[in-house]
Write a protein that holds these residues in place. Structure first.
Motif, mmCIF file in Angstrom:
data_model
loop_
_atom_site.group_PDB
_atom_site.id
_atom_site.type_symbol
_atom_site.label_atom_id
_atom_site.label_comp_id
_atom_site.label_asym_id
_atom_site.label_seq_id
_atom_site.Cartn_x
_atom_site.Cartn_y
_atom_site.Cartn_z
ATOM 1 N N GLY A 21 0.775 -1.194 0.098
ATOM 2 C CA GLY A 21 0.144 -0.071 -0.020
ATOM 3 C C GLY A 21 1.008 1.195 -0.028
ATOM 4 N N ALA A 25 1.014 4.028 -2.783
ATOM 5 C CA ALA A 25 0.872 5.449 -2.516
ATOM 6 C C ALA A 25 1.988 6.379 -3.187
ATOM 7 C CB ALA A 25 0.694 5.720 -1.020
ATOM 8 N N GLN A 29 -1.270 5.622 -6.947
ATOM 9 C CA GLN A 29 -2.134 4.729 -7.614
ATOM 10 C C GLN A 29 -2.945 4.224 -6.367
ATOM 11 O OE1 GLN A 29 -3.083 4.326 -10.661
ATOM 12 N NE2 GLN A 29 -1.534 5.629 -11.180
ATOM 13 N N PRO A 30 -4.256 4.065 -6.487
ATOM 14 C CA PRO A 30 -5.096 3.382 -5.461
ATOM 15 C C PRO A 30 -4.837 1.820 -5.296
ATOM 16 C CG PRO A 30 -6.362 3.785 -7.367
ATOM 17 C CD PRO A 30 -5.129 4.205 -7.514
ATOM 18 N N SER A 32 -6.665 -1.352 -2.998
ATOM 19 C CA SER A 32 -7.475 -1.907 -1.915
ATOM 20 C C SER A 32 -8.249 -3.167 -2.319
ATOM 21 C CB SER A 32 -8.989 -0.969 -1.674
ATOM 22 O OG SER A 32 -9.762 -0.951 -2.760
ATOM 23 N N THR A 35 -10.074 -2.246 -5.530
ATOM 24 C CA THR A 35 -9.359 -1.439 -6.790
ATOM 25 C C THR A 35 -7.687 -1.815 -6.667
ATOM 26 O OG1 THR A 35 -11.104 0.526 -6.588
ATOM 27 C CG2 THR A 35 -8.990 0.882 -7.737
ATOM 28 N N LYS A 40 -11.093 -2.174 -11.474
ATOM 29 C CA LYS A 40 -11.976 -2.718 -10.458
ATOM 30 C C LYS A 40 -12.543 -4.050 -10.671
ATOM 31 C CE LYS A 40 -13.069 1.864 -9.009
ATOM 32 N NZ LYS A 40 -14.150 2.745 -8.337
ATOM 33 N N ASP A 55 -7.211 -7.000 2.436
ATOM 34 C CA ASP A 55 -6.535 -5.957 1.889
ATOM 35 C C ASP A 55 -5.189 -5.963 1.492
ATOM 36 O OD1 ASP A 55 -6.091 -3.182 0.881
ATOM 37 O OD2 ASP A 55 -6.617 -2.176 2.614
ATOM 38 N N ALA A 57 -3.326 -3.950 0.248
ATOM 39 C CA ALA A 57 -2.272 -2.635 0.741
ATOM 40 C C ALA A 57 -1.635 -3.050 1.885
ATOM 41 C CB ALA A 57 -3.363 -1.581 1.046
#
Length: 87
Positions: A21, A25, A29-30, A32, A35, A40, A55, A57
């Protein structure tokens, strides 16, 4: 990353545990459980060839850890050939 091979090389002023994660960051970029860098869909996450849940991340980055995230249709795990990475 230093090259286009997908290997993340962590260089930090302090020792500690860094996560996927945090890398996303820095990359802007996201990431989770729903995503991955804007993609998605259902995820299949492998760490060293084993399916993990939760998760992505929170996945800790360790020496020669192999992380594969499939969004949508899962594909077979592709192991990393570390002999080619010169790490």
């Amino acid at each position: 990353m230093h090259a286009a091979d997908g290997v993340i090389h962590v260089e930090a002023p302090t020792t500690g545990t860094y996560t996927l994660g945090q890398f996303f960051a820095v990359w802007g970029q996201p990431l989770s459980s729903s995503t991955v860098a804007g993609a998605k869909g259902e995820q299949t996450v492998y760490v060293n060839g084993k399916v993990v849940t939760g998760d992505p991340a929170s996945i800790a980055l360790g020496s020669r850890e192999s992380v594969q995230i499939d969004v949508g249709e899962a594909v077979p795990y592709h192991p990393v050939d570390w002999s080619r990475s010169q790490l």
